[in-house]
Design a protein around this motif. Structure first.
Motif, PDB file in Angstrom:
ATOM      1  N   LYS A  76       0.828  -1.203   0.000  1.00  0.00           N
ATOM      2  CA  LYS A  76       0.000   0.000   0.000  1.00  0.00           C
ATOM      3  C   LYS A  76       0.869   1.263   0.000  1.00  0.00           C
ATOM      4  CE  LYS A  76      -3.995  -2.055   2.331  1.00  0.00           C
ATOM      5  NZ  LYS A  76      -5.103  -1.704   1.475  1.00  0.00           N
ATOM      6  N   ALA A  77       1.936   1.257   0.798  1.00  0.00           N
ATOM      7  CA  ALA A  77       2.824   2.422   0.878  1.00  0.00           C
ATOM      8  C   ALA A  77       3.515   2.667  -0.461  1.00  0.00           C
ATOM      9  CB  ALA A  77       3.853   2.219   1.987  1.00  0.00           C
ATOM     10  N   TYR A  78       4.026   1.606  -1.083  1.00  0.00           N
ATOM     11  CA  TYR A  78       4.662   1.767  -2.395  1.00  0.00           C
ATOM     12  C   TYR A  78       3.644   2.268  -3.418  1.00  0.00           C
ATOM     13  CZ  TYR A  78       8.362  -1.165  -0.338  1.00  0.00           C
ATOM     14  OH  TYR A  78       9.348  -1.681   0.466  1.00  0.00           O
ATOM     15  N   SER A  79       2.424   1.774  -3.329  1.00  0.00           N
ATOM     16  CA  SER A  79       1.365   2.191  -4.257  1.00  0.00           C
ATOM     17  C   SER A  79       1.036   3.669  -4.076  1.00  0.00           C
ATOM     18  CB  SER A  79       0.104   1.343  -4.041  1.00  0.00           C
ATOM     19  OG  SER A  79       0.363  -0.002  -4.388  1.00  0.00           O
ATOM     20  N   MET A  80       1.010   4.129  -2.832  1.00  0.00           N
ATOM     21  CA  MET A  80       0.748   5.553  -2.578  1.00  0.00           C
ATOM     22  C   MET A  80       1.787   6.428  -3.278  1.00  0.00           C
ATOM     23  SD  MET A  80      -0.115   5.799   1.466  1.00  0.00           S
ATOM     24  CE  MET A  80      -0.982   4.484   2.287  1.00  0.00           C
ATOM     25  N   THR A  81       3.047   6.042  -3.146  1.00  0.00           N
ATOM     26  CA  THR A  81       4.121   6.813  -3.773  1.00  0.00           C
ATOM     27  C   THR A  81       3.978   6.800  -5.291  1.00  0.00           C
ATOM     28  OG1 THR A  81       5.611   6.352  -1.940  1.00  0.00           O
ATOM     29  CG2 THR A  81       6.627   7.025  -4.021  1.00  0.00           C
TER      30      THR A  81
END
Length: 186
Positions: A138-143
């Motif tokens: 999720k964090a990588y996707s946000m970036t």
């Protein structure tokens, strides 16, 4: 190293950082193996597929340019992966690609990407962000979505909405990354 040796190496691969790096170095020494590695990575029903994704992440970290000839294969297939152990490294590779494209403004990366490739990464990142996945993906996707919003203006309002709606249900790590992304969108 031949494809059969690659498959054997992946079968013996452990999750240790040292072993993953060692396997990636073998692939870096013989980049023709990337096609086989991708094929294994996208056999999502096979447990070995996650190990191939781990190695791909290490290859991408060291030499992202080696994945560019396979970009359309990568972007067309990432949405078919469902194993959490595979999604995290694939999301990290997406982050490497979007940073190379938008932050580093790498000419080779920009030339390799089509709008269709960018749209596919956008779709998959929203799926990973909204779906029941671990916080790293999720964090990588946000970036990725933050960066992709520079090209596709509709992304930032949608990303803001998703982050605000899911903020209270997210872990501390999710909330920390969401705060960073929301601050950058504003």
């Amino acid at each position: 190293m031949k494809s059969s040796a690659l498959y054997q190496g992946l079968n013996q691969l452990t999750h240790s950082r040292h072993h993953r790096k060692e396997m990636a170095l073998m692939v870096l020494e013989n980049p023709k193996l990337i096609a086989s590695l991708l094929k294994i990575a996208f056999q999502d029903d096979a447990p070995i597929s996650s190990k191939a994704c781990w190695v791909l992440e290490f290859v991408a970290k060291d030499r992202l340019d080696l994945l560019l000839p396979y970009l359309s294969i990568f972007t067309r297939q990432i949405g078919s992966v469902h194993r959490d152990a595979s999604i995290r490294p694939l999301a990290k590779i997406c982050e490497y690609f979007t940073k190379s494209y938008f932050v580093e403004n790498d000419i080779a990366t920009r030339n390799a990407f089509t709008n269709e490739d960018l749209e596919q990464i956008t779709k998959v990142c929203f799926d990973w962000l909204i779906g029941e996945h671990k916080v790293a993906a999720k964090a990588y996707s946000m970036t990725c979505l933050l960066l992709l919003g520079q090209k596709f203006k509709w992304i930032h309002p949608e990303l803001r909405l998703v982050l605000e709606q899911n903020y209270h249900r997210g872990s501390a790590a999710y909330q920390a990354r969401a705060r960073q992304i929301l601050a950058k969108i504003s």
